[in-house]
Write a protein that holds these residues in place. Structure first.
Motif, PDB file in Angstrom:
ATOM      1  N   ALA A 145      31.412  53.180  52.078  1.00  0.00           N
ATOM      2  CA  ALA A 145      31.049  51.859  52.594  1.00  0.00           C
ATOM      3  C   ALA A 145      31.568  50.740  51.706  1.00  0.00           C
ATOM      4  O   ALA A 145      31.371  49.563  52.020  1.00  0.00           O
ATOM      5  N   LEU A 146      32.239  51.077  50.622  1.00  0.00           N
ATOM      6  CA  LEU A 146      32.678  50.054  49.683  1.00  0.00           C
ATOM      7  C   LEU A 146      33.674  49.100  50.338  1.00  0.00           C
ATOM      8  O   LEU A 146      34.579  49.508  51.067  1.00  0.00           O
ATOM      9  N   ALA A 147      33.511  47.831  50.044  1.00  0.00           N
ATOM     10  CA  ALA A 147      34.383  46.812  50.639  1.00  0.00           C
ATOM     11  C   ALA A 147      35.837  47.063  50.295  1.00  0.00           C
ATOM     12  O   ALA A 147      36.731  46.869  51.126  1.00  0.00           O
ATOM     13  N   GLY A 148      36.101  47.494  49.077  1.00  0.00           N
ATOM     14  CA  GLY A 148      37.467  47.754  48.663  1.00  0.00           C
ATOM     15  C   GLY A 148      38.117  48.865  49.460  1.00  0.00           C
ATOM     16  O   GLY A 148      39.324  48.825  49.739  1.00  0.00           O
ATOM     17  N   PHE A 149      37.332  49.870  49.852  1.00  0.00           N
ATOM     18  CA  PHE A 149      37.865  50.975  50.646  1.00  0.00           C
ATOM     19  C   PHE A 149      38.289  50.497  52.026  1.00  0.00           C
ATOM     20  O   PHE A 149      39.407  50.761  52.476  1.00  0.00           O
ATOM     21  N   TRP A 150      37.411  49.777  52.715  1.00  0.00           N
ATOM     22  CA  TRP A 150      37.718  49.349  54.068  1.00  0.00           C
ATOM     23  C   TRP A 150      38.838  48.325  54.095  1.00  0.00           C
ATOM     24  O   TRP A 150      39.685  48.341  54.995  1.00  0.00           O
ATOM     25  N   ASP A 151      38.882  47.427  53.125  1.00  0.00           N
ATOM     26  CA  ASP A 151      39.956  46.436  53.127  1.00  0.00           C
ATOM     27  C   ASP A 151      41.283  47.067  52.728  1.00  0.00           C
ATOM     28  O   ASP A 151      42.345  46.593  53.134  1.00  0.00           O
ATOM     29  N   THR A 152      41.233  48.136  51.933  1.00  0.00           N
ATOM     30  CA  THR A 152      42.461  48.886  51.638  1.00  0.00           C
ATOM     31  C   THR A 152      43.059  49.441  52.923  1.00  0.00           C
ATOM     32  O   THR A 152      44.266  49.352  53.159  1.00  0.00           O
ATOM     33  N   LEU A 153      42.215  50.017  53.776  1.00  0.00           N
ATOM     34  CA  LEU A 153      42.696  50.532  55.053  1.00  0.00           C
ATOM     35  C   LEU A 153      43.163  49.395  55.965  1.00  0.00           C
ATOM     36  O   LEU A 153      44.206  49.502  56.627  1.00  0.00           O
ATOM     37  N   PHE A 154      42.402  48.327  56.021  1.00  0.00           N
ATOM     38  CA  PHE A 154      42.746  47.190  56.873  1.00  0.00           C
ATOM     39  C   PHE A 154      44.131  46.647  56.527  1.00  0.00           C
ATOM     40  O   PHE A 154      44.941  46.354  57.422  1.00  0.00           O
ATOM     41  N   LEU A 155      44.412  46.504  55.251  1.00  0.00           N
ATOM     42  CA  LEU A 155      45.674  45.916  54.811  1.00  0.00           C
ATOM     43  C   LEU A 155      46.816  46.927  54.743  1.00  0.00           C
ATOM     44  O   LEU A 155      47.975  46.531  54.604  1.00  0.00           O
ATOM     45  N   GLY A 156      46.490  48.230  54.813  1.00  0.00           N
ATOM     46  CA  GLY A 156      47.525  49.250  54.629  1.00  0.00           C
ATOM     47  C   GLY A 156      47.968  49.339  53.182  1.00  0.00           C
ATOM     48  O   GLY A 156      49.135  49.624  52.886  1.00  0.00           O
ATOM     49  N   GLN A 157      47.035  49.111  52.266  1.00  0.00           N
ATOM     50  CA  GLN A 157      47.357  49.083  50.841  1.00  0.00           C
ATOM     51  C   GLN A 157      47.523  50.502  50.264  1.00  0.00           C
ATOM     52  O   GLN A 157      47.274  51.504  50.941  1.00  0.00           O
ATOM     53  N   ILE A 158      47.935  50.555  48.992  1.00  0.00           N
ATOM     54  CA  ILE A 158      48.345  51.825  48.368  1.00  0.00           C
ATOM     55  C   ILE A 158      47.357  52.318  47.310  1.00  0.00           C
ATOM     56  O   ILE A 158      47.685  53.208  46.530  1.00  0.00           O
ATOM     57  N   TYR A 159      46.148  51.795  47.307  1.00  0.00           N
ATOM     58  CA  TYR A 159      45.258  52.039  46.171  1.00  0.00           C
ATOM     59  C   TYR A 159      44.695  53.450  46.073  1.00  0.00           C
ATOM     60  O   TYR A 159      44.501  53.968  44.968  1.00  0.00           O
ATOM     61  N   THR A 160      44.362  54.093  47.183  1.00  0.00           N
ATOM     62  CA  THR A 160      43.569  55.319  47.060  1.00  0.00           C
ATOM     63  C   THR A 160      44.289  56.476  46.360  1.00  0.00           C
ATOM     64  O   THR A 160      43.637  57.220  45.632  1.00  0.00           O
ATOM     65  N   PRO A 161      45.602  56.685  46.518  1.00  0.00           N
ATOM     66  CA  PRO A 161      46.237  57.721  45.695  1.00  0.00           C
ATOM     67  C   PRO A 161      46.123  57.417  44.201  1.00  0.00           C
ATOM     68  O   PRO A 161      45.973  58.340  43.376  1.00  0.00           O
ATOM     69  N   LEU A 162      46.179  56.135  43.854  1.00  0.00           N
ATOM     70  CA  LEU A 162      46.036  55.755  42.448  1.00  0.00           C
ATOM     71  C   LEU A 162      44.594  55.912  41.974  1.00  0.00           C
ATOM     72  O   LEU A 162      44.341  56.232  40.805  1.00  0.00           O
ATOM     73  N   VAL A 163      43.629  55.693  42.880  1.00  0.00           N
ATOM     74  CA  VAL A 163      42.228  55.960  42.546  1.00  0.00           C
ATOM     75  C   VAL A 163      42.037  57.444  42.253  1.00  0.00           C
ATOM     76  O   VAL A 163      41.350  57.821  41.290  1.00  0.00           O
ATOM     77  N   LEU A 164      42.648  58.301  43.053  1.00  0.00           N
ATOM     78  CA  LEU A 164      42.560  59.742  42.803  1.00  0.00           C
ATOM     79  C   LEU A 164      43.163  60.090  41.455  1.00  0.00           C
ATOM     80  O   LEU A 164      42.574  60.879  40.692  1.00  0.00           O
ATOM     81  N   ALA A 165      44.309  59.510  41.123  1.00  0.00           N
ATOM     82  CA  ALA A 165      44.919  59.754  39.811  1.00  0.00           C
ATOM     83  C   ALA A 165      43.989  59.304  38.692  1.00  0.00           C
ATOM     84  O   ALA A 165      43.857  59.985  37.655  1.00  0.00           O
ATOM     85  N   VAL A 335      25.428  47.627  45.239  1.00  0.00           N
ATOM     86  CA  VAL A 335      25.123  46.889  46.467  1.00  0.00           C
ATOM     87  C   VAL A 335      26.154  45.790  46.712  1.00  0.00           C
ATOM     88  O   VAL A 335      26.690  45.642  47.816  1.00  0.00           O
ATOM     89  N   ALA A 336      26.445  45.019  45.675  1.00  0.00           N
ATOM     90  CA  ALA A 336      27.367  43.884  45.829  1.00  0.00           C
ATOM     91  C   ALA A 336      28.742  44.340  46.303  1.00  0.00           C
ATOM     92  O   ALA A 336      29.383  43.656  47.113  1.00  0.00           O
ATOM     93  N   LEU A 337      29.179  45.491  45.829  1.00  0.00           N
ATOM     94  CA  LEU A 337      30.528  45.953  46.158  1.00  0.00           C
ATOM     95  C   LEU A 337      30.631  46.526  47.571  1.00  0.00           C
ATOM     96  O   LEU A 337      31.726  46.900  48.009  1.00  0.00           O
ATOM     97  N   THR A 338      29.501  46.609  48.294  1.00  0.00           N
ATOM     98  CA  THR A 338      29.554  47.025  49.695  1.00  0.00           C
ATOM     99  C   THR A 338      29.591  45.845  50.663  1.00  0.00           C
ATOM    100  O   THR A 338      29.769  46.046  51.862  1.00  0.00           O
ATOM    101  N   ILE A 339      29.418  44.642  50.166  1.00  0.00           N
ATOM    102  CA  ILE A 339      29.405  43.478  51.057  1.00  0.00           C
ATOM    103  C   ILE A 339      30.777  43.348  51.720  1.00  0.00           C
ATOM    104  O   ILE A 339      31.796  43.222  51.035  1.00  0.00           O
ATOM    105  N   PRO A 340      30.853  43.397  53.034  1.00  0.00           N
ATOM    106  CA  PRO A 340      32.153  43.388  53.713  1.00  0.00           C
ATOM    107  C   PRO A 340      32.981  42.149  53.389  1.00  0.00           C
ATOM    108  O   PRO A 340      32.457  41.038  53.266  1.00  0.00           O
ATOM    109  N   VAL A 341      34.266  42.357  53.268  1.00  0.00           N
ATOM    110  CA  VAL A 341      35.189  41.272  52.933  1.00  0.00           C
ATOM    111  C   VAL A 341      35.098  40.098  53.911  1.00  0.00           C
ATOM    112  O   VAL A 341      35.111  38.937  53.481  1.00  0.00           O
TER     113      VAL A 341
END
Length: 390
Positions: A145-165, A335-341
């Motif tokens: 539910a994290l805002a960063g996760f959903w906005d990463t998908l929305f924008l088509g960003q590249i963060y999650t492979p780097l998060v895994l690393a 909690v704060a980091l789940t607030i939708p963008v």
């Protein structure tokens, strides 16, 4: 208290511990229901389009850091307007050419699948290490539910492979597998240079193997575009980054620079960032903290001291939050980091005071996390010269 009383109290304590994760999971389910339609809607290419444009330009011998409408997104909000070209280091000009193998719609869907798999792997690895049972399930819901996760998908960003690393590097450091951790940290730094603070602080604390391996890895990756494109691509990239300061005020920028820009004191952001980095450097040399304490501070500082610490970067704080989850100061941050963008961006056009408070909730949550780490450090005693020459 005798053994029977102690045994009877443990289920009560466990039940009490679950109260907050249960409430957090309920909030998270609402957030997921709010975010899902936004992401799957036909909303344009956004940052993914900028990446494709960058790769195409590089393949055609053009500037991969130029603006190429309609793929390069143009962002307009009340009182804010900017183009969003590719800001990643030059290695990205080669990697982003892979996005153009097929049509954009198919490419974006494939990238979403890759992003989801990487994020799921990162979350599972952390929950296996730091949680169990019902709490692990509840925290898993929160992570998605994290805002960063959903906005990463929305924008088509590249963060999650780097998060895994990052997560794998964190867990390897914890297990003492320093060389393997260093390789992954170098990979992270090669794509997101603001995380250079991580190996630097490790080195200053006396943990030298991961930083040296990371430096070698990052240097090897940086040499590839230098060999392919020549030095001009680095000059183009640095010129773009240096000229990008106007975007600091954007409400999803959670760094000191963002907070200071919204307060009308942009220089203060530079001063606070420098003070934070210098203080952490002195702390690492003087206190010689353990690798996980260094890593916690380093990941938070990589966001707060960066000129642009987007909400998406908060995904890199998952290991920090779960490592310290039993400390209540992590909970309001969670909690704060789940607030939708979109709810935060709605503050554009509001008064400067609202933008600095409600509109800056991501930045203030990182400040709270930093203060929590400082309070925890003050209660920690490190063995003399701990971590020297590892």
């Amino acid at each position: 208290m005798d053994a029977r009383q102690f045994s009877a109290s443990r289920p009560q304590q466990h039940g009490f511990r679950l109260l907050f994760p249960i409430g957090l999971a309920v909030l998270s389910l609402w957030v997921i229901n709010f975010e899902f339609p936004r992401v799957v809607s036909d909303h344009g290419w956004w940052d993914f389009g900028a990446f494709v444009a960058s790769g195409r330009a590089a393949a055609a011998g053009l500037d991969p850091y130029g603006i190429y409408p309609p793929l390069t997104p143009h962002v307009v909000f009340p009182g804010f307007e900017a183009w969003n070209p590719n800001l990643n280091p030059p290695i990205s000009a080669l990697l982003f050419q892979l996005f153009d193998i097929t049509d954009l719609a198919t490419s974006l869907r494939v990238w979403w699948v890759i992003s989801l798999v990487c994020y799921l792997a990162a979350v599972v690895l952390l929950l296996r290490r730091y949680s169990e049972g019902a709490e692990a399930i509840l925290l898993g819901i929160w992570a998605f539910a994290l805002a960063g996760f959903w906005d990463t998908l929305f924008l088509g960003q590249i963060y999650t492979p780097l998060v895994l690393a990052t997560v794998v590097a964190w867990l390897l450091l914890e297990r003492g597998k320093l060389v393997q951790a260093g390789i992954l940290i170098g990979l992270l730094v090669s794509m997101k240079p603001n995380f250079l603070v991580w190996p630097v602080l490790l080195f200053l604390a006396g943990c030298w193997r991961p930083p040296l391996v990371a430096a070698a890895t990052a240097a090897a990756i940086a040499a590839i575009p230098l060999a392919v494109f020549g030095p001009q691509i680095y000059l183009d990239w640095l010129s773009l980054v240096a000229a990008d300061g106007d975007r600091a005020v954007f409400l999803t920028n959670a760094s000191f620079a963002g907070l200071a820009a919204r307060a009308g004191l942009p220089l203060l952001g530079t001063v606070l960032s420098a003070l934070l980095l210098l203080s952490l450097a002195a702390w690492a040399v003087w206190r010689r903290p353990g690798t996980m304490d260094v890593s916690s501070f380093a990941l938070v500082a990589a966001l707060l001291a960066s000129p642009l610490g987007w909400i998406h970067y908060t995904l890199f704080l998952l290991p920090v939050l779960l490592h310290h989850w039993q400390r209540p100061w992590t909970w309001p941050v969670a909690v704060a980091l789940t607030i939708p963008v979109p709810l935060v961006l709605a503050q554009f056009g509001a008064s400067a005071w609202l933008q600095l408070t409600v509109g800056s909730v991501y930045g203030w949550s990182l400040v709270l996390l930093l203060l929590g780490l400082i309070a925890n450090d003050r209660q920690t005693s490190y063995p003399p010269r701990q971590g020297v020459l590892r």
